[in-house]
Write an enzyme that holds these catalytic residues in place. Structure first.
Site, PDB file in Angstrom:
ATOM      1  N   GLU A 128       4.689   1.064  -5.896  1.00 53.86           N
ATOM      2  CA  GLU A 128       3.869   1.592  -5.134  1.00 53.86           C
ATOM      3  C   GLU A 128       4.922   3.531  -4.974  1.00 53.86           C
ATOM      4  OE1 GLU A 128       1.664   0.369  -3.894  1.00 53.86           O
ATOM      5  OE2 GLU A 128       2.225  -1.390  -4.799  1.00 53.86           O
TER       6      GLU A 128
ATOM      7  N   MET B 174       0.524  -1.073  -0.169  1.00 57.38           N
ATOM      8  CA  MET B 174       0.282  -0.037   0.492  1.00 57.38           C
ATOM      9  C   MET B 174       0.630   1.278  -0.326  1.00 57.38           C
ATOM     10  SD  MET B 174      -2.598   1.517   0.054  1.00 57.38           S
ATOM     11  CE  MET B 174      -2.819   3.088  -0.265  1.00 57.38           C
TER      12      MET B 174
END
Length: 968
Positions: A390, A355
């Protein structure tokens, strides 16, 4: 930092936390406990207020449809947040009475009133509030001198739409600023969402990590907030935590000091304020992890993980490539990395792969940690591409954020495309950029060829509820998004593409955009350099790919010179009910090779176009390097000539296009556009092929044949044919590795060595089976693993499949004791390979116990078992029997539910299985399917198509395999 909220940092915050924590903890714990027990009960009127004078239990509310603002899922635009001050105190030990882990917090949010209103709606989910004066859950303070804040007349929690609702006695004034204070308690649950806990075994026993996952709609589980991506603000974070732990957040650590709360001495860490950012990108973590660090151009890069993992050097690889990838993206975007630090942390429990929290990226351990003694080259590549993905978001997504979730595809599709560019920068010898064809283009073709697919971009009004948002996190958003953006970059040229990208990021920095804003900037770049051969604007061309689902098959008749297009459907008899603004026609860039010569690109913007006729032995190959998001079909004459080239001089055709020919042929056959036998003929040359991509393409497509026929009489002749095809490849790798003693040099060669062993063993090649069983037995006997990490997954699986309980129990013991996440992952997958039904059933039961199988791994473990022909029906029975539990315990918003449903049902091909699937949908309509909702319909569609395909093809396929097996 907002004035007037924190009195002395060392005293005031602690006093407030003490008030919320020490005084209210017992009540709060009992409230949380009762809330968890009764979370599914019906709600009553919001006027009931709090159940105690100290902490308010969520009052229950009606769920009947109404036009009240609090019954709508989108926030009104009347309030605009500017600054949050948030202090959180996670408890890393359970309460002795309730056994619950909790966190307490205080928050203030400063907001501006954009439109007069007497209502404050702020997102809140599963939080319990300490009351202020007049028994209300919040306190409102004016920030403009001389102004007065309205009084709160009623406050309640609207659970269905996840709001804290505050009604005021008069209106907030336009352009005036206010501050809203709240004090709250939440459970630090193990549900992998919001502010949650992760557990692992360390020195001294069980260790607890308090960590976060906010995307898409779970920041509201950590603190009350305006939880929409366009509601950007600056966040001041403070964490209270135990001695021996370290606190992390998006901002740099400003100060850590010792504080006293009651009889406890704790640490308080204050962080520098964040940049203006969205709530879903927030992160805060408390752990006892270790780290390694490096500084590049004044950016501090740190890799955090369990201390034992850091001490073992498992973060070194990630640290070594993060700097080069960051520098690559700075150059690619022509924009300096906007933060002073880049923290990356590997978590034992994490639902997603990673994330992109701004400045504090969270990962599964398998996505960040690398150990040369245990990790395969596939593990290493995954780390490189995920880190790249990411870091790409640090600009595209974080610096510039899409306004609403309906444009998620652009955020994730873009990162899924450029992750290959960043990984190539880190590992240029891998040729990793080519793998987007297998990993994304071919992968998503399978889903986008269904009538139940969906367009990349949805209407904003159609994406309202959290469950609808979660559904968007699918292969269409990620892989189709990546594929069409790669196509766009190719036909514009990378120079023009990056030129438009850079001005887009510059204009919308720290703000929000919609996907058409990018089209506008790309068009500006096109206009700056000249339009070239584009048949229209970027907007007009790309909307044909973004606003309608599916993709075309381009048919080239080399005899007549006519090129045509039509919507490609895996089941041509399926009914497409979704309307299309372009009547399922696309503006298609077509490039081709004619008998080895590169030709100029042509555009197909209608149903047909006249092109080039071939003569004699000339052959034509379209969609070079598969840069276009479409399949290609040819007239029979050209197919025959391409098959001849494969048979006699396959290296004449680029390796990516050899993979394409196989994949296109098998899928065109499934769509009844060419005979299935023609597709099978593309595999005849594989005895001469040693490249990874064509073999992988063939195996991916032959997996469908295994799914359809591994329970029928076709299975035996198919095994005989494939075994004879793979033995030359098996022997090739045996020779170049000195009888498996060395590792092939090339990245792709290492992958294809795995394919050689895997297929040889799968098809019953005795030498292969003896080899893998001997390796596994040596490990069991000598307790030293002799198997190279690259080969462990396939060796473990084949040895466990050939063995019994003894082998399974040994692997299970090794899995339980594994300290390397990538090794545990290999064993977890291999345990599903056993042919013993009782072991598979026991393994399925283990997925219900998070002490045995982590929640993050439960659904994929069930899919592993379903991939086993013996385990498939067991897994199907299991999820039907336990769906309500699985759905509730693993979170209705879990992105893995679509993979679970597709994985367990992909072998379905009978009327009986179709009826079961439809019954499953009906039986669980009330429970719901969350992110798997669309997957249920796709599974029904796919089952119908499978039934038709078997009826049409079983006889001819059986005859072909029988004949070819005898000929070889």
């Amino acid at each position: 930092m907002g004035k007037g909220f924190f009195i002395s940092k060392g005293v005031g915050v602690v006093c407030i936390i003490l008030g919320a924590g020490a005084v209210a903890t017992i009540i709060a714990l009992s409230v949380v406990y009762s809330q968890e027990k009764a979370k599914n009960e019906n709600h009553v009127s919001p006027t009931n207020g709090a159940t105690t004078p100290t902490t308010s239990k969520p009052p229950t509310t009606t769920t009947t449809p109404s036009n009240n603002p609090w019954d709508k899922y989108r926030l009104p635009q009347s309030l605009v947040p500017e600054i949050y001050n948030i202090t959180l105190w996670p408890r890393l030990t359970p309460d002795p009475k309730t056994g619950l882990y909790i966190f307490t917090g205080v928050s203030s949010v400063e907001f501006k009133c954009a439109e007069e209103t007497n209502l404050i709606l702020i997102h809140s989910n599963k939080l319990n509030y300490t009351n202020y004066e007049n028994n209300h859950m919040a306190k409102l303070i004016p920030l403009d001198s001389g102004s007065k804040a309205p009084s709160i007349v009623s406050s309640w929690l609207q659970n269905e739409t996840q709001y804290l609702v505050l009604k005021l006695d008069s209106k907030l004034m336009k352009d005036h600023r206010y501050r809203l204070h709240t004090t709250f308690t939440g459970e630090l649950a193990d549900d992998l969402g919001g502010f949650y806990r992760s557990e692992y075994k360390g020195d001294g026993g069980k260790k607890i990590v308090a960590t976060t996952q906010m995307q898409p709609t779970d920041a509201r589980k950590a603190f009350p907030c305006f939880d929409e991506p366009a509601m950007k603000a600056v966040f001041h974070i403070t964490l209270i935590h135990d001695h021996g732990t370290v606190a992390l957040s998006n901002g740099e650590e400003k100060e850590t000091r010792i504080v006293s709360i009651g009889d406890q001495t704790l640490l308080q860490t204050d962080f520098e304020p964040t940049e203006k950012m969205s709530t879903y990108l927030l992160a805060f973590i408390v752990s006892d992890f270790g780290y390694i660090n490096n500084t590049i151009d004044n950016v501090m890069i740190r890799i955090f993980a369990r201390k034992s993992a850091i001490e073992a050097g498992q973060g070194v690889y990630a640290l070594s490539i993060t700097g080069p990838i960051l520098k690559f993206f700075e150059k690619y975007y022509n924009s300096t990395y906007p933060l002073p630090k880049s923290d990356q942390i590997a978590l034992p429990d994490f639902n997603a792969g990673a994330m992109e929290n701004w400045g504090l990226i969270t990962y599964r351990e398998t996505a960040l940690l690398y150990d040369e003694a245990f990790s395969s080259n596939g593990n290493k590549e995954r780390i490189a591409t995920i880190i790249s993905h990411e870091l790409a978001h640090m600009w595209f997504g974080n610096l510039v954020t899409l306004r609403w979730w309906n444009d998620l595809w652009l955020n994730e599709g873009f990162a899924s495309y450029v992750e290959y560019l960043g990984a190539h920068e880190a590992e240029p010898e891998w040729n990793v950029k080519d793998l987007i064809v297998l990993n994304d283009v071919h992968r998503v073709f399978a889903i986008d060829a269904l009538a139940s697919s969906h367009p990349l971009s949805s209407k904003e009004e159609d994406i309202q509820k959290p469950a609808q948002i979660s559904e968007l996190f699918d292969a269409i958003s990620y892989s189709k998004g990546a594929s069409v953006l790669r196509m766009l970059s190719d036909f514009l040229s990378e120079g023009v593409f990056t030129m438009g990208l850079r001005t887009y990021l510059a204009e919308f920095a720290y703000g929000n955009a919609v996907y058409t804003d990018l089209w506008k900037h790309l068009q500006m770049a096109v206009d700056n350099v000249g339009s070239g051969d584009l048949p229209g604007t970027v907007h007009n061309i790309m909307n044909t790919w973004v606003l309608q689902m599916g993709f075309p098959v381009v048919t080239i008749n080399a005899t007549t010179g006519v090129i045509s297009q039509k919507h490609f459907l895996l089941d041509p008899d399926s009914e497409v009910t979704a309307p299309s603004p372009f009547n399922y026609e696309w503006i298609i860039p077509i490039n081709w090779m004619k008998t080895g010569d590169i030709q100029i690109r042509r555009w197909l913007s209608g149903k047909t176009v006249e092109s080039m006729k071939l003569t004699g032995s000339d052959w034509l190959l379209a969609n070079l390097n598969v840069v276009g998001y479409y399949r290609v079909n040819y007239d029979q004459g050209n197919w025959d000539r391409l098959l001849e080239v494969l048979s006699t001089a396959h290296a004449t055709i680029p390796v990516i296009n050899r993979a394409q020919l196989v994949d296109d042929a098998f899928n065109l056959a499934r769509a009844k556009l060419i005979p299935t036998v023609l597709a099978l003929k593309t595999t005849k040359y594989l005895g001469k092929e040693t490249e990874y991509m064509p073999w992988e393409s063939a195996l991916n497509n032959l997996d469908f044949f295994y799914l359809m026929f591994d329970r029928s009489e076709v299975y035996g002749p198919m095994q005989d044919y494939l075994r004879k095809q793979v033995i030359p490849l098996f022997n090739h790798y045996k020779n170049i590795t000195d009888n498996w003693a060395k590792v092939p040099k090339g990245h792709m060669d290492q992958y294809n060595q795995v394919n050689a062993i895997s297929l040889a063993c799968r098809t019953g090649h005795q030498e292969c089976q003896t080899l893998t069983q001997a390796w596994f037995k040596q490990w069991m006997d000598e307790k030293i693993n002799p198997i190279h990490p690259n080969l462990r997954s396939t060796a473990y699986c084949n040895a466990i499949a050939a063995g019994g309980a003894k082998e399974w129990e040994f692997a299970w013991s090794e899995f339980q004791n594994a300290t390397i996440a990538s090794e545990a992952e290999k064993l977890r997958a291999a345990l599903a390979c056993t042919k013993q039904p009782w072991l598979l059933n026991r393994y399925l039961e283990y997925t219900l116990d998070s002490k045995l199988i982590r929640k993050q791994d439960a659904t994929s473990t069930i899919v592993y078992i379903a991939n086993n022909v013996i385990g498939q029906s067991l897994a199907w029975d299991f999820i039907r029997a336990h769906w309500s539990y699985i759905f509730t315990q693993y979170g209705g918003g879990s992105f893995s539910f679509s993979n679970l449903i597709n994985g367990v049902t992909k072998r379905f091909s009978s009327d009986f299985e179709l009826k079961q699937l439809k019954q499953f949908k009906a039986n669980n309509a009330e429970v719901g399917f969350g992110s798997g909702t669309l997957a249920v319909d796709q599974s029904i569609e796919r089952t119908i198509a499978n039934m038709k395909w078997i009826a049409d093809n079983k006889k001819s396929v059986l005859s072909w395999f029988k004949a070819e097996a005898k000929l070889l």
